[in-house]
Design a protein around this motif. Structure first.
Motif, mmCIF file in Angstrom:
data_model
loop_
_atom_site.group_PDB
_atom_site.id
_atom_site.type_symbol
_atom_site.label_atom_id
_atom_site.label_comp_id
_atom_site.label_asym_id
_atom_site.label_seq_id
_atom_site.Cartn_x
_atom_site.Cartn_y
_atom_site.Cartn_z
ATOM 1 N N ASN A 1 -2.941 -4.049 2.587
ATOM 2 C CA ASN A 1 -3.652 -2.796 2.790
ATOM 3 C C ASN A 1 -2.757 -1.738 3.432
ATOM 4 O OD1 ASN A 1 -6.056 -1.560 2.247
ATOM 5 N ND2 ASN A 1 -6.812 -1.818 4.336
ATOM 6 N N ASP B 1 -1.436 -3.286 -1.683
ATOM 7 C CA ASP B 1 -2.630 -2.466 -1.808
ATOM 8 C C ASP B 1 -3.456 -2.897 -3.008
ATOM 9 O OD1 ASP B 1 -4.539 -0.558 -1.922
ATOM 10 O OD2 ASP B 1 -3.223 1.019 -2.662
ATOM 11 N N ILE B 2 -4.554 -3.508 -2.727
ATOM 12 C CA ILE B 2 -5.357 -4.074 -3.796
ATOM 13 C C ILE B 2 -6.078 -2.987 -4.586
ATOM 14 C CG2 ILE B 2 -7.519 -4.401 -2.580
ATOM 15 C CD1 ILE B 2 -7.467 -7.238 -3.849
ATOM 16 N N THR B 3 -6.048 -1.786 -4.074
ATOM 17 C CA THR B 3 -6.667 -0.677 -4.788
ATOM 18 C C THR B 3 -5.819 -0.255 -5.983
ATOM 19 O OG1 THR B 3 -7.581 0.107 -2.710
ATOM 20 C CG2 THR B 3 -7.473 1.684 -4.487
ATOM 21 N N LYS C 1 0.096 -6.356 9.140
ATOM 22 C CA LYS C 1 -0.525 -7.466 8.429
ATOM 23 C C LYS C 1 0.471 -8.320 7.648
ATOM 24 C CE LYS C 1 -5.205 -5.785 7.985
ATOM 25 N NZ LYS C 1 -6.158 -5.209 7.056
ATOM 26 N N ASN D 1 -4.312 -9.114 1.033
ATOM 27 C CA ASN D 1 -4.143 -7.677 0.881
ATOM 28 C C ASN D 1 -3.610 -7.036 2.153
ATOM 29 O OD1 ASN D 1 -4.349 -5.014 0.125
ATOM 30 N ND2 ASN D 1 -6.546 -4.922 0.550
#
Lengths: 340, 340
Positions: free
Chosen positions: B108, B78-80, B113, B106
DNA sequence: CTGTTAGCGCGTTCAA
DNA sequence: TTGAACGCGCTAACAG
């Protein structure tokens, strides 16, 4: 147990051809979906061989041959900036939806790296580049060998497409909201304006609106380096408060990073937003609601900006040579208790 | 003005050779720094030709030939997550110091993915991969064609190197600090523990320490999905407060994301950290000091973790087949007013 | 010291 | 319908 087992050699198209008792050409056709010219039995054999060998085509070889890499790059000034990360997420989604892989290049605010990355991307033959927050005026920016889309207008016109926030709409929205809420003195705090069109637009629009309103005091403060000049920031805030004693005062911050610095300053000065002063921030940091009573923000459609920047790039990559366009999206006001 | 001018054809090594009146081999040698075997005049001519044509070697072709791409990838959940971004910055620096380019993938949080990216990276022949927070138990993780380094231990032992925080040291530090500060009832709030070794280690260490201390109430709450189950979180906090009425109470949050959720919950419940309850957070979000009175945190050496994960990977890429190692770095306590 | 040659893995004529 | 042969841009083995 040992790591790093390159021993597993990957199968090539020739291996597949051999196993399927055919030529590379047919395999290549199969890979590219040209089934119309393949007999059912051959197709079957190839399918089988691919599965058996666990074959996957080598993208490097493919890229070399076809001249397109299915790679696109995002260049950004500072990956620490949550706004950029949000844009990246939209972009990423668009890439995956279209079979592209995204290369993320973080300038990290070091000017030298801008050129470094651009060169690198040329070396790797990426199909297109999205630039967010680049400052160089280097001639390298002209005649790049790939299409370019700019996120936020940041430099003099180079004929590239632009995607971003409609700064005029957004600034108007924010300023009028404050004025309508009864704030009489507003100070707009920004980082360095040189070369950053986005910030300039916000500042200019703010100035214009304030000037039109009678009885409203508007002020703009530009601080070059927020990390270094904390005392300067404090001084500006203090003198603003003194000058406008007795009026309802508010601060507008030009972006999320500045908001953080200003929040820290207010804490130092023991000024409480929502009570002693109003506070409104461009960008909508995740922490906006837990900072004190909460901070009112102007949220940008970041995801959409990222997503549609790919779409524009995609059009260019497919050969659209029409005039450069601008796509500006409106911002949204998120009202919290810092401006009540 | 029109965009997208692929018209500028890039010079190849043959062009350079022709212009310098020599063969491709010599040019290649020049490019690879083998000056010992080049006469001064030839070197001069080649240098000249390269400059004149503005020649840059094609990395794709080079990769195809040499079998190494100078590309490494970072896969993250999670790039956040700011923690991940910090790690990325360290990694990035290491890459640039060593002439590698970083591909950021990412996940996500979408399980599908994980496999997608791993496949992709195989297709592009990356030289190595750093995995942060992957959860799949898929067999694809065994026998990958490139070396792998794990940031934070997250899955059953696959024989890969590991870099991360020393969770035992860090949790001990944090827990003892709270106990020494006079807190008598501590609740440890975490997200889903399944498959996430990092969180498990923190929880287990916390439990062990609390058990050793007489008169200290220790409790662990696991909430699967913080975004969905906000009422559940509120309930747990409320019942904890009721149960431990009269004692000095504190909350420990397992990471920065949980901290945000807990802060929001406390605001909803009108419980003020630093006054009604203590609060200590793993990770050190930028906003920790502006949230209320400030939040005490356990800061990780994120940059160093990122940087050294590259170093471990680099060793593997150069053929080190020795036993898998673990590099754990200590955390640092940043004391603010939420625990005074 | 230098140049010729043969691939790396794949797509694409072109002829069968 | 199929496949042989050539070349993308580069490096490496081998002669000179």
């Amino acid at each position: 147990m040992t790591n790093n087992r390159q021993s597993i050699k990957k199968a090539t198209i020739s291996d597949v051809a051999k196993l399927a008792k055919t030529g590379k050409t047919s395999v290549s056709r199969y890979l590219n979906g040209e089934f119309g010219i393949l007999s059912a039995t051959l197709k079957e054999r190839i399918e089988q061989a691919i599965k058996e060998l666990n074959y996957r085509p080598n993208q490097m070889a493919r890229s070399l041959k076809k001249g397109q890499t299915k790679l696109i790059a995002l260049i950004l000034a500072d990956i620490t900036n949550p706004y950029s990360v949000e844009v990246m997420k939209g972009l990423e989604a668009a890439c995956q939806d279209n079979g592209y892989t995204l290369l993320v290049c973080n300038i990290n605010k070091e000017k030298a790296k801008e050129k470094y990355f651009l060169q690198l991307l040329m070396d790797y033959n990426v199909d297109g580049v999205i630039i967010h927050a680049l400052r160089t005026q280097d001639s390298i920016l002209r005649d790049l060998p790939f299409p370019v889309v700019l996120v936020d207008r940041r430099m003099s016109d180079l004929g590239y497409d632009i995607v971003g926030l409609d700064n005029i709409q957004a600034t108007t929205l924010a300023s009028n909201y404050l004025i309508d809420s009864g704030f009489e003195a507003i100070i707009f705090i920004t980082e360095s304006l040189t070369g950053v069109g986005t910030r300039q637009e916000r500042v200019n629009t703010f100035k214009k609106i304030v000037k039109q309103q009678k009885g409203i005091v508007g002020e703009v403060v530009e601080i070059e380096d927020m990390n270094q000049q904390t005392e300067l920031l404090d001084q500006h805030i203090v003198s603003f408060c003194q000058k406008c004693r007795g009026m309802r005062k508010a601060i507008v911050t030009v972006n999320g990073s500045v908001t953080l610095h200003v929040s820290l300053a207010l804490k130092r000065l023991n000024i409480i937003w929502g009570k002693d002063i109003g506070l409104l921030s461009f960008d909508d940091p995740v922490w906006a609601s837990v900072a004190g009573v909460g901070i009112t923000t102007l949220r940008q459609p970041t995801y959409k900006i990222g997503y549609s920047s790919f779409e524009m790039l995609h059009r260019r990559m497919q050969g659209d040579h029409s005039e450069a366009k601008e796509y500006l999206y409106p911002g949204e006001l998120i009202i919290r208790d810092s401006t009540n």
